[in-house]
Design a protein around this motif. Structure first.
Motif, short mmCIF file in Angstrom:
data_model
loop_
_atom_site.label_atom_id
_atom_site.label_comp_id
_atom_site.label_asym_id
_atom_site.label_seq_id
_atom_site.Cartn_x
_atom_site.Cartn_y
_atom_site.Cartn_z
N GLU A 119 83.40 40.63 36.99
CA GLU A 119 84.47 39.63 36.99
C GLU A 119 85.79 40.37 36.84
O GLU A 119 85.98 41.14 35.87
CB GLU A 119 84.26 38.64 35.85
N ALA A 140 88.82 39.52 36.01
CA ALA A 140 89.69 39.22 34.89
C ALA A 140 89.24 39.94 33.62
O ALA A 140 90.07 40.39 32.83
CB ALA A 140 89.75 37.71 34.65
N ASP A 160 83.39 30.93 46.33
CA ASP A 160 83.77 32.09 45.56
C ASP A 160 83.91 33.30 46.48
O ASP A 160 83.42 33.29 47.62
CB ASP A 160 82.73 32.38 44.48
N TYR A 192 92.88 40.39 42.44
CA TYR A 192 92.93 39.42 41.35
C TYR A 192 94.13 38.49 41.51
O TYR A 192 94.03 37.28 41.35
CB TYR A 192 93.00 40.16 40.02
N ARG A 199 87.81 36.46 42.29
CA ARG A 199 87.28 36.50 40.92
C ARG A 199 86.35 37.67 40.69
O ARG A 199 86.25 38.17 39.57
CB ARG A 199 86.53 35.20 40.62
N GLY A 238 94.99 34.42 38.60
CA GLY A 238 93.78 34.34 39.43
C GLY A 238 93.07 33.05 39.07
O GLY A 238 93.67 32.10 38.58
N ARG A 239 91.73 33.00 39.29
CA ARG A 239 90.99 31.80 38.92
C ARG A 239 90.76 31.78 37.42
O ARG A 239 90.73 32.82 36.77
CB ARG A 239 89.65 31.77 39.64
N GLN A 262 89.00 31.65 33.82
CA GLN A 262 87.79 32.33 33.34
C GLN A 262 86.70 31.34 32.98
O GLN A 262 85.55 31.72 32.80
CB GLN A 262 88.12 33.19 32.12
N GLU A 275 85.64 28.98 34.88
CA GLU A 275 84.95 28.47 36.05
C GLU A 275 83.54 29.05 36.12
O GLU A 275 83.28 30.13 35.57
CB GLU A 275 85.71 28.85 37.33
#
Length: 552
Positions: A293, A295, A474, A490, A495, A534-535, A537, A539
């Motif tokens: 991931e 992030a 995704d 990112y 993600r 970004g997206r 965390q 999710e």
């Protein structure tokens, strides 16, 4: 009399049983040694041709990028762009512009070239698409060796011809490259005898040459052919190393079994026969490329990668996977990869339900439920959740789109998320996305490599990410090698990623240690510095259906 006759017959039979297998063993040693060495030389010739096509592809891409430049030719901005193109293509030594008379106007090395300083005569070769080639013997612009210059539409690139034959080999193998349109020698390494190589290429065989053996390969893309050679005495070395084993086998097995050895040896010595034997002996290993991931750098899963070591040498997956597909062995490899994943990571996946492994499936397994049924049987009773085994399919697997849609939907209904691997390298990506019920897209490494460069494809990655966000999918970026790439992805909304920046492909034990070690920290989130999120965390991980993403 009868006793004497029986003794004579017995002696003759003993001699026959003893000498005939020995003679057969001697004969088989000669035949199989020659076949084995010719097969090895053939593999080397294939590697040499791959090198030629790699270098040729680079100068072709460089010329295409130069044709798309919009700045005035030989302006400071244009020369800077040409230098960037030459820098991105490692085998291109120089690039620039020439006029209709063959005079160089500007160069990535020399800048603006004085009028008449460099002039190219008539080209040695001209292709149907206007591509031309010169082998310039003067030492232009400080070049140590003659340069191979390829021109098209007023743009040129220059390469060192020896880069075409720069194939690493510890032995004294010769390599030469010829233009099939003109029959001229393009390049040869220091071991090759250009005169003999030329004769072998022209005749297509080398019966008259007693000191070396040869193999020839012709490119299906470029008007180029490769001739490789090795000393003939190497056959004697192989023969001496194997004669005792064959003689012993001949004496033990007998004459009747020798015929079966002759029939099977030819196939066994071929590379496809070796691959089939390796699958049968379950010698295909699996390594795991971690997926993290972006992030948090938390490892969420891995891609299972098949690996084959043949006689102590690692065979490239690009070679043996394509070979397996061509000879109907790919389904056996897919099954073997799944078996190894369950055997090596079964307990780990049970204790880490948030971790998954993705497995690549071939085009043939997108036309039926065969692998889905096998997958269900193997997972039954293991305690591994279906979502922990994910499916990766390349776009070329969607040749039969209608069947692929049904099979992919069946995988998802069984709980296995489905990814499109190497997205963007196919021909009908957008149209397929409207019908294929997939969960995530994997951005091909070729698009990640161009991030930060002024290449025509440098904007593809953010476009794919935006498309995926629009469709509720995704994104996993492949081949991330630099922190700048991770930060850019990112910021663009990706993600997940995989690549050498985070970890190379690992053994099962090393992968488990990698996951247990935990993330080093939210490096990417701290390093972007733009405030562009970004997206979130919170999710769900890729492939887990949600109200926003489910397209079943």
């Amino acid at each position: 009399m009868k006793r004497r006759l029986l003794i004579v017959l017995a002696v003759l039979l003993v001699l026959a049983v003893t000498l005939v297998p020995a003679a057969l063993g001697f004969y088989l040693t000669l035949r199989t040694s020659a076949a084995r060495e010719h097969a090895r030389l053939g593999v080397y010739a294939d590697a040499a041709m791959l090198r030629v096509e790699l270098v040729s592809g680079q100068f072709s891409h460089a010329l295409l990028d130069m044709q798309q430049l919009t700045t005035p030719p030989c302006s400071p901005e244009h020369i800077a762009s040409v230098r960037a193109i030459a820098f991105r293509n490692r085998y291109v030594q120089d690039a620039g512009v020439y006029d209709k008379a063959g005079n160089w106007l500007c160069s990535s090395l020399a800048g603006v070239v004085p009028p008449g300083a460099v002039h190219m005569a008539e080209p040695e070769w001209t292709g149907l698409d206007g591509m031309r080639a010169w082998l310039l013997t003067p030492r232009l612009l400080g070049a140590v060796r003659p340069m191979l210059v390829i021109g098209q539409a007023g743009n040129y690139v220059a390469i060192d011809p020896l880069s075409l034959v720069d194939v690493i080999d510890a032995r004294d193998d010769g390599i030469a490259v010829f233009n099939t349109d003109t029959g001229r020698l393009v390049a040869a390494n220091s071991v090759a005898d250009p005169r003999l190589m030329m004769r072998v290429y022209q005749q297509g065989r080398a019966e008259l040459e007693m000191k070396r053996i040869y193999a020839i390969r012709r490119s299906q893309v470029w008007p180029l052919a490769v001739v490789v050679s090795e000393p003939r005495q190497r056959l004697a070395e192989v023969w001496r190393n194997s004669i005792w084993g064959w003689l012993g086998a001949g004496l033990l097995i007998g004459g009747c079994f020798a015929f079966l050895v002759i029939r099977s040896a030819r196939y066994r010595l071929s590379i496809e026969g070796e691959l089939e034997a390796a699958i049968r002996r379950r010698e295909i290993a699996v390594q795991y490329q971690p997926i993290v991931e972006l992030a948090t750098r938390r490892c969420v899963g891995a891609e299972a990668l098949a690996r084959w070591h043949h006689r102590g040498t690692a065979i490239s997956p690009d070679i043996f996977i394509e070979l397996a597909e061509r000879h109907g062995l790919i389904q056996s490899i897919t099954d073997l990869v799944l078996d190894r994943v369950i055997a090596e990571l079964g307990g780990f996946l049970r204790s880490h339900p948030d971790c998954y492994v993705s497995i690549n499936v071939s085009a043939v397994d997108l036309t039926s439920r065969r692998f889905l049924d096998y997958l269900g049987q193997r997972l039954n009773g293991t305690g591994i959740e279906p979502a922990q085994i994910r499916i990766e399919a390349t776009e070329r697997g969607f040749v039969d789109a209608q069947a692929a849609v049904q099979v992919i939907q069946a995988f998802r209904e069984a709980g296995h998320p489905v990814y499109i691997d190497d997205f963007g390298t196919g021909y009908s990506s957008l149209s397929y996305l409207q019908t294929l019920p997939v969960d995530a897209l994997k951005i091909d490494k070729s698009f990640v490599d161009t991030i930060g460069y002024e290449a025509a494809s440098s904007s593809v990655a953010p476009h794919i990410i935006g498309l995926a966000q629009t469709l509720g999918l995704d994104v996993v970026a492949e081949g991330v090698e630099h922190e700048e790439q991770a930060a850019y992805l990112y910021e663009s909304g990706a993600r997940f990623a995989q690549g050498w920046l985070f970890s190379p492909a690992l053994s099962a034990e090393a992968f488990m240690r990698f996951v247990e070690a935990g993330p080093p920290g939210s490096v990417t989130a701290r390093s972007t510095g733009t405030g562009k999120p970004g997206r979130g965390q919170d999710e769900p991980p890729p492939g887990v259906p949600s109200s926003a993403r489910s397209r079943a």
